[in-house]
Design a protein around this motif. Sequence first.
Motif, PDB file in Angstrom:
ATOM      1  N   UNK A   2       0.836  -1.203   0.000  1.00  0.00           N
ATOM      2  CA  UNK A   2       0.000   0.000   0.000  1.00  0.00           C
ATOM      3  C   UNK A   2       0.874   1.257   0.000  1.00  0.00           C
ATOM      4  N   UNK A   3       1.923   1.250   0.798  1.00  0.00           N
ATOM      5  CA  UNK A   3       2.818   2.402   0.858  1.00  0.00           C
ATOM      6  C   UNK A   3       3.531   2.599  -0.483  1.00  0.00           C
ATOM      7  N   UNK A   4       3.928   1.511  -1.112  1.00  0.00           N
ATOM      8  CA  UNK A   4       4.571   1.589  -2.424  1.00  0.00           C
ATOM      9  C   UNK A   4       3.619   2.195  -3.453  1.00  0.00           C
ATOM     10  N   UNK A   5       2.375   1.725  -3.464  1.00  0.00           N
ATOM     11  CA  UNK A   5       1.384   2.258  -4.401  1.00  0.00           C
ATOM     12  C   UNK A   5       1.072   3.717  -4.106  1.00  0.00           C
ATOM     13  N   UNK A   6       1.013   4.056  -2.840  1.00  0.00           N
ATOM     14  CA  UNK A   6       0.727   5.442  -2.463  1.00  0.00           C
ATOM     15  C   UNK A   6       1.821   6.376  -2.955  1.00  0.00           C
ATOM     16  N   UNK A   7       3.065   5.930  -2.866  1.00  0.00           N
ATOM     17  CA  UNK A   7       4.166   6.748  -3.370  1.00  0.00           C
ATOM     18  C   UNK A   7       4.147   6.859  -4.888  1.00  0.00           C
ATOM     19  N   UNK A   8       3.689   5.828  -5.575  1.00  0.00           N
ATOM     20  CA  UNK A   8       3.652   5.863  -7.040  1.00  0.00           C
ATOM     21  C   UNK A   8       2.549   6.766  -7.578  1.00  0.00           C
ATOM     22  N   UNK A   9       1.320   6.608  -7.033  1.00  0.00           N
ATOM     23  CA  UNK A   9       0.203   7.342  -7.628  1.00  0.00           C
ATOM     24  C   UNK A   9      -0.917   7.653  -6.643  1.00  0.00           C
ATOM     25  N   UNK A  10      -0.634   7.716  -5.370  1.00  0.00           N
ATOM     26  CA  UNK A  10      -1.678   7.939  -4.367  1.00  0.00           C
ATOM     27  C   UNK A  10      -2.448   9.234  -4.550  1.00  0.00           C
ATOM     28  N   UNK A  11      -1.729  10.340  -4.764  1.00  0.00           N
ATOM     29  CA  UNK A  11      -2.403  11.627  -4.930  1.00  0.00           C
ATOM     30  C   UNK A  11      -3.226  11.676  -6.211  1.00  0.00           C
ATOM     31  N   UNK A  12      -2.713  11.053  -7.263  1.00  0.00           N
ATOM     32  CA  UNK A  12      -3.433  11.052  -8.539  1.00  0.00           C
ATOM     33  C   UNK A  12      -4.727  10.257  -8.440  1.00  0.00           C
ATOM     34  N   UNK A  13      -4.709   9.144  -7.704  1.00  0.00           N
ATOM     35  CA  UNK A  13      -5.932   8.348  -7.536  1.00  0.00           C
ATOM     36  C   UNK A  13      -6.923   9.102  -6.655  1.00  0.00           C
ATOM     37  N   UNK A  14      -6.416   9.772  -5.622  1.00  0.00           N
ATOM     38  CA  UNK A  14      -7.301  10.528  -4.731  1.00  0.00           C
ATOM     39  C   UNK A  14      -7.994  11.677  -5.468  1.00  0.00           C
ATOM     40  N   UNK A  15      -7.304  12.300  -6.425  1.00  0.00           N
ATOM     41  CA  UNK A  15      -7.877  13.409  -7.175  1.00  0.00           C
ATOM     42  C   UNK A  15      -8.588  12.984  -8.447  1.00  0.00           C
ATOM     43  N   UNK A  16      -8.664  11.696  -8.672  1.00  0.00           N
ATOM     44  CA  UNK A  16      -9.295  11.178  -9.891  1.00  0.00           C
ATOM     45  C   UNK A  16     -10.803  11.357  -9.800  1.00  0.00           C
ATOM     46  N   UNK A  17     -11.370  11.994 -10.790  1.00  0.00           N
ATOM     47  CA  UNK A  17     -12.806  12.213 -10.794  1.00  0.00           C
ATOM     48  C   UNK A  17     -13.559  11.240 -11.674  1.00  0.00           C
ATOM     49  N   UNK A  18     -12.858  10.321 -12.292  1.00  0.00           N
ATOM     50  CA  UNK A  18     -13.479   9.387 -13.219  1.00  0.00           C
ATOM     51  C   UNK A  18     -13.943   8.113 -12.545  1.00  0.00           C
ATOM     52  N   UNK A  19     -14.210   7.099 -13.348  1.00  0.00           N
ATOM     53  CA  UNK A  19     -14.742   5.844 -12.810  1.00  0.00           C
ATOM     54  C   UNK A  19     -13.672   5.012 -12.097  1.00  0.00           C
ATOM     55  N   UNK A  20     -14.143   4.255 -11.125  1.00  0.00           N
ATOM     56  CA  UNK A  20     -13.292   3.324 -10.391  1.00  0.00           C
ATOM     57  C   UNK A  20     -13.804   1.907 -10.612  1.00  0.00           C
ATOM     58  N   UNK A  21     -12.873   0.969 -10.597  1.00  0.00           N
ATOM     59  CA  UNK A  21     -13.235  -0.435 -10.659  1.00  0.00           C
ATOM     60  C   UNK A  21     -13.594  -0.911  -9.253  1.00  0.00           C
ATOM     61  N   UNK A  22     -14.441  -1.905  -9.173  1.00  0.00           N
ATOM     62  CA  UNK A  22     -14.947  -2.392  -7.901  1.00  0.00           C
ATOM     63  C   UNK A  22     -13.858  -3.078  -7.077  1.00  0.00           C
ATOM     64  N   UNK A  23     -13.939  -2.901  -5.764  1.00  0.00           N
ATOM     65  CA  UNK A  23     -13.046  -3.631  -4.867  1.00  0.00           C
ATOM     66  C   UNK A  23     -13.364  -5.118  -4.889  1.00  0.00           C
ATOM     67  N   UNK A  24     -14.589  -5.484  -5.237  1.00  0.00           N
ATOM     68  CA  UNK A  24     -14.934  -6.893  -5.376  1.00  0.00           C
ATOM     69  C   UNK A  24     -14.160  -7.519  -6.525  1.00  0.00           C
ATOM     70  N   UNK A  25     -13.943  -6.742  -7.551  1.00  0.00           N
ATOM     71  CA  UNK A  25     -13.135  -7.239  -8.670  1.00  0.00           C
ATOM     72  C   UNK A  25     -11.700  -7.489  -8.208  1.00  0.00           C
ATOM     73  N   UNK A  26     -11.165  -6.578  -7.407  1.00  0.00           N
ATOM     74  CA  UNK A  26      -9.819  -6.770  -6.844  1.00  0.00           C
ATOM     75  C   UNK A  26      -9.784  -8.007  -5.954  1.00  0.00           C
ATOM     76  N   UNK A  27     -10.863  -8.239  -5.213  1.00  0.00           N
ATOM     77  CA  UNK A  27     -10.943  -9.430  -4.365  1.00  0.00           C
ATOM     78  C   UNK A  27     -10.940 -10.698  -5.219  1.00  0.00           C
ATOM     79  N   UNK A  28     -11.700 -10.699  -6.311  1.00  0.00           N
ATOM     80  CA  UNK A  28     -11.727 -11.846  -7.207  1.00  0.00           C
ATOM     81  C   UNK A  28     -10.368 -12.108  -7.835  1.00  0.00           C
ATOM     82  N   UNK A  29      -9.681 -11.054  -8.230  1.00  0.00           N
ATOM     83  CA  UNK A  29      -8.332 -11.198  -8.776  1.00  0.00           C
ATOM     84  C   UNK A  29      -7.402 -11.781  -7.731  1.00  0.00           C
ATOM     85  N   UNK A  30      -7.555 -11.333  -6.495  1.00  0.00           N
ATOM     86  CA  UNK A  30      -6.683 -11.851  -5.431  1.00  0.00           C
ATOM     87  C   UNK A  30      -6.913 -13.339  -5.203  1.00  0.00           C
TER      88      UNK A  30
END
Length: 148
Positions: A101-129
Amino acid sequence: MEANHDNPYRAPDAELLAGENLVVGALYRMSAVGIATFFGTPLAGAFIIAHNLRAFGRGEQVRSAWGMGLGIFVAFMLVGYWLPEGAGGVGMTVAQVFTMHYYAKNLFGDAVAGHGGPFLSNWRAFGISLLFLVAVIVVLIPIGLLLV
């Protein structure tokens, strides 16, 4: 004079530059990295990170994201192997989730937080996991049986 130059409503002639945070497609939330890492190892977290990097047009960093996920996975597997029985458990999992999580936050955390577009479901991330977890189990159980 030409009619194009006299038209006050004509768009100006300017080169348009793509912004740093130009997103192509939907993104995963930062929480999806943690969910994927918790249930499907850091390799699943790396998959989510790689997806977001590609969506941001930063494909050159995808290889380093996969390297980080694989490195964390192998490092924690080795540490878990040498720890006494029952010593790792939840602490090792929390450390993996925090690291990814810290690695991802350093890569693009602010950009994801300011993203106004669509997000993929966390359930999809769970299925991938879960798919990554099954793949890891299918690969590691035969290796473990050979080593014992």
